[in-house]
Design an enzyme around this catalytic site. Structure first.
Site, PDB file in Angstrom:
ATOM      1  N   GLU A  43       0.806  -1.224   0.000  1.00  0.00           N
ATOM      2  CA  GLU A  43       0.000   0.000   0.000  1.00  0.00           C
ATOM      3  C   GLU A  43       0.844   1.282   0.000  1.00  0.00           C
ATOM      4  O   GLU A  43       0.334   2.365   0.248  1.00  0.00           O
ATOM      5  CB  GLU A  43      -0.981   0.018   1.190  1.00  0.00           C
ATOM      6  CG  GLU A  43      -1.978  -1.136   1.151  1.00  0.00           C
ATOM      7  CD  GLU A  43      -2.953  -1.104   2.318  1.00  0.00           C
ATOM      8  OE1 GLU A  43      -2.704  -0.370   3.287  1.00  0.00           O
ATOM      9  OE2 GLU A  43      -3.979  -1.803   2.244  1.00  0.00           O
ATOM     10  N   THR A  48       1.681   1.146  -8.231  1.00  0.00           N
ATOM     11  CA  THR A  48       1.119   2.267  -8.986  1.00  0.00           C
ATOM     12  C   THR A  48       2.233   2.983  -9.750  1.00  0.00           C
ATOM     13  O   THR A  48       2.057   3.384 -10.900  1.00  0.00           O
ATOM     14  CB  THR A  48       0.417   3.265  -8.050  1.00  0.00           C
ATOM     15  OG1 THR A  48      -0.569   2.564  -7.286  1.00  0.00           O
ATOM     16  CG2 THR A  48      -0.267   4.376  -8.841  1.00  0.00           C
ATOM     17  N   ARG A 175      -6.770  -1.278  -7.028  1.00  0.00           N
ATOM     18  CA  ARG A 175      -5.976  -1.952  -5.981  1.00  0.00           C
ATOM     19  C   ARG A 175      -5.941  -3.449  -6.240  1.00  0.00           C
ATOM     20  O   ARG A 175      -6.977  -4.125  -6.231  1.00  0.00           O
ATOM     21  CB  ARG A 175      -6.595  -1.663  -4.610  1.00  0.00           C
ATOM     22  CG  ARG A 175      -6.053  -2.484  -3.464  1.00  0.00           C
ATOM     23  CD  ARG A 175      -4.665  -2.069  -3.074  1.00  0.00           C
ATOM     24  NE  ARG A 175      -4.182  -2.821  -1.924  1.00  0.00           N
ATOM     25  CZ  ARG A 175      -2.937  -3.260  -1.801  1.00  0.00           C
ATOM     26  NH1 ARG A 175      -2.060  -3.032  -2.755  1.00  0.00           N
ATOM     27  NH2 ARG A 175      -2.565  -3.910  -0.729  1.00  0.00           N
ATOM     28  N   ASP A 197       9.532  -5.107 -10.325  1.00  0.00           N
ATOM     29  CA  ASP A 197       8.573  -4.893  -9.234  1.00  0.00           C
ATOM     30  C   ASP A 197       8.377  -6.207  -8.486  1.00  0.00           C
ATOM     31  O   ASP A 197       8.069  -7.236  -9.095  1.00  0.00           O
ATOM     32  CB  ASP A 197       7.241  -4.390  -9.807  1.00  0.00           C
ATOM     33  CG  ASP A 197       6.208  -4.098  -8.720  1.00  0.00           C
ATOM     34  OD1 ASP A 197       6.617  -3.846  -7.576  1.00  0.00           O
ATOM     35  OD2 ASP A 197       5.004  -4.117  -9.027  1.00  0.00           O
ATOM     36  N   GLN A 201       3.990  -7.412   0.240  1.00  0.00           N
ATOM     37  CA  GLN A 201       3.421  -8.103   1.387  1.00  0.00           C
ATOM     38  C   GLN A 201       4.529  -8.805   2.178  1.00  0.00           C
ATOM     39  O   GLN A 201       5.558  -9.200   1.610  1.00  0.00           O
ATOM     40  CB  GLN A 201       2.393  -9.151   0.927  1.00  0.00           C
ATOM     41  CG  GLN A 201       1.198  -8.576   0.187  1.00  0.00           C
ATOM     42  CD  GLN A 201       0.203  -7.920   1.113  1.00  0.00           C
ATOM     43  OE1 GLN A 201       0.143  -8.250   2.287  1.00  0.00           O
ATOM     44  NE2 GLN A 201      -0.582  -6.998   0.596  1.00  0.00           N
TER      45      GLN A 201
END
Length: 348
Positions: A43, A48, A175, A197, A201
């Site tokens: 998050e 993004t 998301r 990337d 988590q």
């Protein structure tokens, strides 16, 4: 004489061949692919940023990918709506009227059984316009409402259209939990970049070390808004968790020659949030006020201090969902990194 002449000719050919090889090596060095590893906790806005790279430096998203994101966005919208409605009574925010409460109960009862957005079109149109629902959305940072919620709520009519095709902005606000490793190669100025990337988590971080080979630079992304958010699984402040992870990366022997680029993300939300809640909730020793510049500079200093490196750490404030802003920040930051750091390593 004949043998001597042949040897001279052979020597000339070998010398020309050697020069050609040297020229090719020099040429390859100039266009050497530079590996940038994109890391950060869940998050933070890391993925993004990766999507922005596709928009700005690749071919964007195909029709089939936009179809995939359409389903993701509808799922996000349904989930965000449920989160807001369940938090309204917890925050003592009343519904505007009996109709609103009835619609909310209908949605909460049937939403998990039926994923068709159009089945709730009337109810959601009504709820999204009510004062109570909007008031709860505005307090979304207090209960970890997704940052893309407001954008999706405002875009409901467009998303509910039968012929809806997600825009780039819709995709940026969607998301999806990142798992595994994804790569994107593109040209930036005179360099060929490969951006990698990796999932943020906790269960995915064990995979990070497998990507540490030949890393030119780490792009570490954290959200400035983390300063008053707790990690549900560890009861640790999320910004402090990011600092600990960043510190461990800087100390990793496999990354000793890598530069570090830190993107302090969600600048737009942080500017509003800092007016309501002081940075002291995360950093008790902070003695400054609630101004954006003062608070943001303090956060940047925490990352610079955590690095304990003599060179190669660059912090930048950004909002990765804002394509124009991010393009400018990325261009500037990469230019500085390439010029100051890669020249030292001999890659440029």
């Amino acid at each position: 004489m004949g043998c001597s002449g042949s040897r001279d000719i052979l020597l000339q050919v070998q010398q020309q061949h050697s020069k050609q090889i040297d020229k090719e090596i020099a040429s390859e060095k100039k266009v050497q692919k530079l590996k940038f590893l994109l890391l950060g906790v869940s998050e933070s806005g890391k993925t993004t940023l990766f999507r922005q790279m596709r928009i700005l430096h690749s071919n964007g998203f195909s029709v089939s990918e936009r179809t995939y994101y359409k389903n993701v966005i509808i799922d996000n919208l349904m989930q965000y709506t449920e989160v807001v409605l369940r938090n309204m009574p917890l925050l003592n925010i009343p519904f505007d009227d009996e109709t609103s409460e009835t619609y909310a109960n209908v949605f909460l009862t049937k939403a998990r059984e039926c994923q068709k957005l159009l089945d709730f079109e009337a109810e959601l149109k009504h709820l999204y316009c009510t004062r109570g629902f909007q008031a709860c959305v505005m307090k979304g940072q207090d209960y970890s409402l997704g940052d893309g919620a407001q954008h999706l709520f405002k875009s409901f009519d467009r998303i509910a259209s039968p012929d809806y095709i997600p825009s780039d902005q819709d995709i940026l606000y969607s998301r999806v939990i990142t798992t595994g490793v994804t790569e994107l190669s593109f040209k930036f100025r005179a360099s060929n970049l490969c951006m990698v990337d990796v999932g943020g988590q906790r269960s995915e971080r064990m995979k990070w070390i497998h990507c540490f080979d030949n890393v030119t630079a780490i792009i570490f992304v954290t959200a400035m808004t983390f300063y008053h958010q707790m990690n549900d699984s560890s009861d640790m402040n999320k910004l402090r968790e990011s600092l600990l992870i960043f510190k461990s990366l800087c100390a990793n022997q496999y990354l000793s020659k890598s530069a570090f680029l830190v993107f302090l993300n969600k600048m737009d939300i942080f500017k509003v949030m800092i007016q309501r809640k002081s940075l002291k909730c995360c950093f008790p020793r902070y003695k400054g006020g609630k101004s954006f510049i003062e608070s943001a500079e303090y956060i940047a200093c925490q990352f610079e201090d955590a690095s304990r490196r003599n060179r190669g750490v660059y912090c930048h404030y950004t909002t990765v969902t804002d394509t124009e802003n991010f393009d400018r920040v990325f261009d500037t930051s990469m230019a500085i990194l390439l010029e100051k750091n890669l020249a030292v390593t001999g890659l440029l």
